[in-house]
Design a protein around this motif. Sequence first.
Motif, PDB file in Angstrom:
ATOM      1  N   SER A  82      58.488  27.327  73.491  1.00 52.22           N
ATOM      2  CA  SER A  82      58.455  28.171  74.731  1.00 52.22           C
ATOM      3  C   SER A  82      58.574  28.991  74.887  1.00 52.22           C
ATOM      4  O   SER A  82      58.143  29.691  75.740  1.00 52.22           O
ATOM      5  CB  SER A  82      59.782  27.664  75.626  1.00 52.22           C
ATOM      6  N   THR A  83      59.119  29.785  73.571  1.00 48.10           N
ATOM      7  CA  THR A  83      58.880  31.661  73.491  1.00 48.10           C
ATOM      8  C   THR A  83      57.718  32.709  73.090  1.00 48.10           C
ATOM      9  O   THR A  83      57.464  33.136  73.473  1.00 48.10           O
ATOM     10  CB  THR A  83      60.422  32.169  72.798  1.00 48.10           C
ATOM     11  N   HIS A  84      57.646  31.949  72.127  1.00 46.82           N
ATOM     12  CA  HIS A  84      56.524  31.377  71.080  1.00 46.82           C
ATOM     13  C   HIS A  84      55.047  31.210  71.493  1.00 46.82           C
ATOM     14  O   HIS A  84      54.073  32.232  71.287  1.00 46.82           O
ATOM     15  CB  HIS A  84      56.366  32.351  69.680  1.00 46.82           C
ATOM     16  N   TYR A  85      54.628  30.257  71.605  1.00 50.36           N
ATOM     17  CA  TYR A  85      53.644  29.541  71.913  1.00 50.36           C
ATOM     18  C   TYR A  85      53.606  28.485  73.564  1.00 50.36           C
ATOM     19  O   TYR A  85      53.009  27.870  73.611  1.00 50.36           O
ATOM     20  CB  TYR A  85      53.201  28.832  70.651  1.00 50.36           C
ATOM     21  N   PRO A  86      53.676  29.318  74.623  1.00 53.89           N
ATOM     22  CA  PRO A  86      53.856  28.524  76.110  1.00 53.89           C
ATOM     23  C   PRO A  86      52.486  28.208  75.901  1.00 53.89           C
ATOM     24  O   PRO A  86      52.259  27.588  76.610  1.00 53.89           O
ATOM     25  CB  PRO A  86      54.775  29.603  76.544  1.00 53.89           C
ATOM     26  N   ASN A  87      51.259  28.986  75.297  1.00 61.87           N
ATOM     27  CA  ASN A  87      49.689  28.600  75.725  1.00 61.87           C
ATOM     28  C   ASN A  87      49.290  28.320  75.440  1.00 61.87           C
ATOM     29  O   ASN A  87      47.527  27.681  75.444  1.00 61.87           O
ATOM     30  CB  ASN A  87      48.935  30.350  76.478  1.00 61.87           C
ATOM     31  N   SER A  88      49.645  28.044  73.758  1.00 66.72           N
ATOM     32  CA  SER A  88      49.055  26.917  72.864  1.00 66.72           C
ATOM     33  C   SER A  88      48.785  25.405  73.590  1.00 66.72           C
ATOM     34  O   SER A  88      49.687  24.642  74.205  1.00 66.72           O
ATOM     35  CB  SER A  88      49.333  27.064  71.849  1.00 66.72           C
ATOM     36  N   ASP A  89      47.574  24.812  73.598  1.00 65.45           N
ATOM     37  CA  ASP A  89      47.928  23.743  74.003  1.00 65.45           C
ATOM     38  C   ASP A  89      48.289  22.411  72.754  1.00 65.45           C
ATOM     39  O   ASP A  89      48.277  21.562  72.562  1.00 65.45           O
ATOM     40  CB  ASP A  89      45.939  23.324  74.256  1.00 65.45           C
ATOM     41  N   LYS A  90      47.724  23.210  71.380  1.00 67.45           N
ATOM     42  CA  LYS A  90      47.669  22.281  70.231  1.00 67.45           C
ATOM     43  C   LYS A  90      48.318  23.189  69.123  1.00 67.45           C
ATOM     44  O   LYS A  90      48.144  24.013  69.264  1.00 67.45           O
ATOM     45  CB  LYS A  90      46.735  21.814  69.355  1.00 67.45           C
ATOM     46  N   ILE A  91      48.829  22.859  68.688  1.00 68.26           N
ATOM     47  CA  ILE A  91      50.091  23.250  67.626  1.00 68.26           C
ATOM     48  C   ILE A  91      49.902  22.405  66.552  1.00 68.26           C
ATOM     49  O   ILE A  91      50.063  21.774  65.896  1.00 68.26           O
ATOM     50  CB  ILE A  91      51.447  24.000  67.679  1.00 68.26           C
ATOM     51  N   LYS A  92      49.441  22.720  65.183  1.00 65.21           N
ATOM     52  CA  LYS A  92      49.661  22.290  63.619  1.00 65.21           C
ATOM     53  C   LYS A  92      50.584  22.771  63.010  1.00 65.21           C
ATOM     54  O   LYS A  92      50.650  24.259  62.261  1.00 65.21           O
ATOM     55  CB  LYS A  92      47.658  21.972  63.152  1.00 65.21           C
ATOM     56  N   LEU A  93      51.387  22.074  62.703  1.00 66.53           N
ATOM     57  CA  LEU A  93      52.942  22.073  62.419  1.00 66.53           C
ATOM     58  C   LEU A  93      52.557  21.720  60.829  1.00 66.53           C
ATOM     59  O   LEU A  93      52.614  20.313  60.330  1.00 66.53           O
ATOM     60  CB  LEU A  93      53.648  21.745  62.562  1.00 66.53           C
ATOM     61  N   VAL A  94      52.660  22.295  59.294  1.00 74.13           N
ATOM     62  CA  VAL A  94      53.043  21.508  58.129  1.00 74.13           C
ATOM     63  C   VAL A  94      54.487  22.077  58.345  1.00 74.13           C
ATOM     64  O   VAL A  94      55.175  23.512  58.258  1.00 74.13           O
ATOM     65  CB  VAL A  94      51.967  22.824  57.294  1.00 74.13           C
TER      66      VAL A  94
END
Length: 155
Positions: A82-94
């Motif tokens: 919510s703070t750093h990636y509110p506009n990202s549709d998809k976040i790849k998380l390793v």
Amino acid sequence: MCQESVLNGTPSRERPCQLLDEVLTPIPPKPNCTKKEHQEYIRKGVCNVLLAYDIDAGKRYLMVTKTKNKADYAHFMKWLISTHYPNSDKIKLVQDNYNTHSYGSFYENLPVEEARQIKKKLEFHYTPKHGSCGAARAVKYGRNRVFGSLKTMLR
């Protein structure tokens, strides 16, 4: 347009830390010498460090908690997204393969609609079971560093 982010080593590096304080005050260094430290310490408890590192942006995000549980993980991820990636549709998380690192952590600790939104944004990728992406971070963030309190650690 789809905006995609890749976070490497996110909170998967939930690193437990001992809070250690010195028993004796270190002796100030003389010219051309190092400061003298006593090897004895007082254990002041433990804490947990949640770390996210964005390779593309070269940024790291850190949260220190008193415990290591699913609630801490869920709230860290909620804050991060919510703070750093509110506009990202998809976040790849390793991330490392811990029992706290699951979609279930969101549903157990956040309202259902929030958990669903976070799950839709995240794509989990786990490190090998007997391997960890933490070795480089341990070197970078000083595995052997001593902290006497949470306040000192956060400085």
